[in-house]
Design a protein around this motif. Structure first.
Motif, PDB file in Angstrom:
ATOM      1  N   ASN A   8       0.869  -1.178   0.000  1.00  0.00           N
ATOM      2  CA  ASN A   8       0.000   0.000   0.000  1.00  0.00           C
ATOM      3  C   ASN A   8       0.903   1.224   0.000  1.00  0.00           C
ATOM      4  OD1 ASN A   8      -2.258  -1.692   0.114  1.00  0.00           O
ATOM      5  ND2 ASN A   8      -2.201  -1.763   2.359  1.00  0.00           N
ATOM      6  N   PRO A   9       0.878   2.030  -1.051  1.00  0.00           N
ATOM      7  CA  PRO A   9       1.905   3.061  -1.245  1.00  0.00           C
ATOM      8  C   PRO A   9       2.095   4.018  -0.076  1.00  0.00           C
ATOM      9  CG  PRO A   9       0.624   2.785  -3.240  1.00  0.00           C
ATOM     10  CD  PRO A   9      -0.059   1.957  -2.184  1.00  0.00           C
ATOM     11  N   ASP A  10       1.047   4.314   0.658  1.00  0.00           N
ATOM     12  CA  ASP A  10       1.169   5.274   1.758  1.00  0.00           C
ATOM     13  C   ASP A  10       1.594   4.627   3.069  1.00  0.00           C
ATOM     14  OD1 ASP A  10       0.386   7.328   0.068  1.00  0.00           O
ATOM     15  OD2 ASP A  10      -1.743   7.110   0.566  1.00  0.00           O
ATOM     16  N   ASN A  11       1.790   3.322   3.058  1.00  0.00           N
ATOM     17  CA  ASN A  11       2.129   2.624   4.295  1.00  0.00           C
ATOM     18  C   ASN A  11       3.600   2.828   4.638  1.00  0.00           C
ATOM     19  OD1 ASN A  11       2.922   0.077   5.978  1.00  0.00           O
ATOM     20  ND2 ASN A  11       0.690   0.138   6.029  1.00  0.00           N
ATOM     21  N   ARG A  12       3.891   2.970   5.931  1.00  0.00           N
ATOM     22  CA  ARG A  12       5.281   3.229   6.335  1.00  0.00           C
ATOM     23  C   ARG A  12       6.197   2.046   6.045  1.00  0.00           C
ATOM     24  NH1 ARG A  12       5.461   2.898  12.968  1.00  0.00           N
ATOM     25  NH2 ARG A  12       3.916   1.244  13.239  1.00  0.00           N
ATOM     26  N   ARG A  13       5.673   0.847   5.959  1.00  0.00           N
ATOM     27  CA  ARG A  13       6.509  -0.303   5.614  1.00  0.00           C
ATOM     28  C   ARG A  13       7.144  -0.096   4.240  1.00  0.00           C
ATOM     29  NH1 ARG A  13       5.051  -5.130   8.478  1.00  0.00           N
ATOM     30  NH2 ARG A  13       3.326  -4.814   9.933  1.00  0.00           N
ATOM     31  N   VAL A  14       6.326   0.319   3.289  1.00  0.00           N
ATOM     32  CA  VAL A  14       6.825   0.568   1.942  1.00  0.00           C
ATOM     33  C   VAL A  14       7.859   1.686   1.963  1.00  0.00           C
ATOM     34  CG1 VAL A  14       6.185   1.353  -0.374  1.00  0.00           C
ATOM     35  CG2 VAL A  14       4.731  -0.305   0.842  1.00  0.00           C
ATOM     36  N   ALA A  15       7.559   2.757   2.698  1.00  0.00           N
ATOM     37  CA  ALA A  15       8.479   3.899   2.753  1.00  0.00           C
ATOM     38  C   ALA A  15       9.813   3.503   3.373  1.00  0.00           C
ATOM     39  CB  ALA A  15       7.844   5.037   3.545  1.00  0.00           C
ATOM     40  N   LEU A  16       9.802   2.688   4.427  1.00  0.00           N
ATOM     41  CA  LEU A  16      11.041   2.302   5.096  1.00  0.00           C
ATOM     42  C   LEU A  16      11.893   1.395   4.205  1.00  0.00           C
ATOM     43  CD1 LEU A  16       9.615   1.704   8.678  1.00  0.00           C
ATOM     44  CD2 LEU A  16      11.294   3.443   8.039  1.00  0.00           C
ATOM     45  N   PHE A  17      11.253   0.493   3.474  1.00  0.00           N
ATOM     46  CA  PHE A  17      12.032  -0.363   2.581  1.00  0.00           C
ATOM     47  C   PHE A  17      12.619   0.451   1.435  1.00  0.00           C
ATOM     48  CE2 PHE A  17      12.570  -3.366  -0.956  1.00  0.00           C
ATOM     49  CZ  PHE A  17      13.441  -4.257  -0.358  1.00  0.00           C
ATOM     50  N   ARG A  51       9.496  -7.674  -3.460  1.00  0.00           N
ATOM     51  CA  ARG A  51       9.126  -7.762  -2.047  1.00  0.00           C
ATOM     52  C   ARG A  51       7.618  -7.556  -1.964  1.00  0.00           C
ATOM     53  NH1 ARG A  51      10.535  -6.389   3.427  1.00  0.00           N
ATOM     54  NH2 ARG A  51       8.866  -5.198   4.409  1.00  0.00           N
ATOM     55  N   VAL A  52       6.916  -8.513  -1.372  1.00  0.00           N
ATOM     56  CA  VAL A  52       5.480  -8.365  -1.140  1.00  0.00           C
ATOM     57  C   VAL A  52       5.281  -7.972   0.306  1.00  0.00           C
ATOM     58  CG1 VAL A  52       3.217  -9.434  -1.233  1.00  0.00           C
ATOM     59  CG2 VAL A  52       4.961 -10.087  -2.901  1.00  0.00           C
ATOM     60  N   ASP A  53       4.674  -6.809   0.509  1.00  0.00           N
ATOM     61  CA  ASP A  53       4.476  -6.313   1.861  1.00  0.00           C
ATOM     62  C   ASP A  53       3.033  -6.543   2.300  1.00  0.00           C
ATOM     63  OD1 ASP A  53       5.420  -5.116   4.225  1.00  0.00           O
ATOM     64  OD2 ASP A  53       6.580  -3.671   3.054  1.00  0.00           O
ATOM     65  N   SER A  54       2.790  -6.298   3.572  1.00  0.00           N
ATOM     66  CA  SER A  54       1.466  -6.529   4.146  1.00  0.00           C
ATOM     67  C   SER A  54       0.399  -5.709   3.414  1.00  0.00           C
ATOM     68  CB  SER A  54       1.476  -6.139   5.623  1.00  0.00           C
ATOM     69  OG  SER A  54       0.150  -6.139   6.140  1.00  0.00           O
ATOM     70  N   PRO A  55      -0.756  -6.327   3.124  1.00  0.00           N
ATOM     71  CA  PRO A  55      -1.854  -5.571   2.527  1.00  0.00           C
ATOM     72  C   PRO A  55      -2.729  -4.869   3.565  1.00  0.00           C
ATOM     73  CG  PRO A  55      -2.458  -7.870   2.644  1.00  0.00           C
ATOM     74  CD  PRO A  55      -1.063  -7.767   3.209  1.00  0.00           C
TER      75      PRO A  55
END
Length: 358
Positions: A8-17, A51-55
């Motif tokens: 999810n583009p706005d999720n911090r997980r994506v931003a941190l990776f 990388r597949v991150d949490s949905p």
């Protein structure tokens, strides 16, 4: 090295990776939103590392995963099995283009089904709490507990995370006590950010019976070791087969998840209490647990030391368990560690060791 993140583009997980990738001098990863995956977007190309991150944490993505007409209300416990089915199908769509996934669909499918995950760990000799056979409601649960001679269990939805829908159940002569983040309302069941206690057996039975159609996994409630006035356990992130980062979760109640108002504990104090031999044995167990999912670059292992500190057990293994903000090892956070494993060859070596190299 071409990297794509499904998330999810706005999720911090994506931003941190993405930040970790850029810090390593690599091109910024492409981002493929989960919402696009679930509405027919083309999968990543075969020459891409994905990388597949949490949905999670996105109401529209949750609706799409469940195949529902309308979004769930905030915190509503609904369609957990449908969400799981949607995740498995979505992982298949991501993999359909032949890209190399850093968390393989088969691994994610097993990790996100507590019954399958427990069975894999147990078969591999990883210490886990004993589990009851499948139960389909409260009467069968109580009968199975009586047959096993157990008075305390954790009742977990087979598909869920962050303690959503989990019930810590204790029974005795004429007494029932359930501790859970579930809030019961006339509109349904909702996952909240604080624990509640239910002593009325009819209410507890209704909770279990309402969750049972989604699938249940029931484990024996093992007594955890404590520090000061709190019980503790660990989230250990294992990257390419190596335990690298750990956080102590300290609680006064039976559930240690940090979002439930619990605190980070003192890792050095825990290591001192366990002693070097017990600590080393626990880390070997975390590595063995990760080896059950050898096609995943990382997993998050929930590990508990038992009373006396000489024994330990794995409570869960998480597919998306690497969000440990501010926790560094060798100067790297969990995301930088994963990038380091990719660029330094550790990921390739680990796959060769586990027989998963292409």
């Amino acid at each position: 090295m071409r990297l794509t993140v499904v998330g999810n583009p706005d999720n911090r997980r994506v931003a941190l990776f993405r930040r970790a990738v850029r810090a390593a001098g690599l091109p910024d990863p492409a981002v493929l939103p989960w919402a696009r995956v679930l509405t027919g977007a083309a999968p990543p190309d075969a020459d891409t590392l994905v990388r597949v991150d949490s949905p999670g944490e996105d109401a529209e993505v949750d609706r799409l995963l469940r195949g529902a007409a309308t979004p769930a209300r905030h915190g509503e416990l609904i369609g957990l099995a449908d969400t799981y089915a949607g995740l498995v199908a979505g992982m298949g769509r991501v993999a359909a283009g032949g890209a190399t996934l850093l968390n393989h669909p088969d691994d994610v499918a097993a990790l996100c089904d507590k019954r399958r995950c427990h069975a894999l760990l147990s078969a591999a000799g990883v210490p886990v709490p004993a589990a009851l056979p499948s139960v389909d409601g409260y009467p069968q649960l109580r009968a199975a507990m009586a047959a096993a001679g157990w008075h305390r269990v954790f009742v977990k939805p087979a598909h869920g995370s962050s303690a959503a829908g989990v019930i810590a159940l204790a029974v005795g002569p004429g007494r029932v006590r359930a501790v859970t983040p579930i809030e019961v309302t006339p509109e349904g069941l909702f996952n909240s950010l604080r624990l509640r206690g239910y002593d009325d057996e009819a209410t507890v039975a209704a909770l279990v019976d309402r969750l049972a159609p989604e699938g249940l996994h029931v484990e024996r409630w093992l007594p955890k070791a404590g520090l000061a006035d709190r019980v503790v356990d660990l989230r250990v992130v294992v990257v390419a087969g190596r335990p690298t980062h750990a956080v102590v979760r300290a609680a006064r109640g039976p559930m240690t998840n940090l979002h439930l108002g619990n605190a980070r504990g003192d890792l050095e104090a825990l290591r001192a209490a366990a002693g070097p031999e017990s600590w080393a044995a626990a880390m070997r167990t975390c590595a063995r647990a990760a080896a059950c999912f050898p096609r995943s670059l990382h997993v998050g292992v929930d590990l508990m030391f038992l009373l006396g500190w000489q024994r330990h057990a794995v409570a869960e293994v998480n597919a998306f368990g690497d969000l440990l903000p501010g926790v560094l090892a060798d100067g790297r956070d969990t995301y930088a560690e994963q990038v380091h494993a990719l660029t330094g060859g550790r990921w390739d070596r680990w796959r060769e060791e586990t027989g998963c190299a292409p």
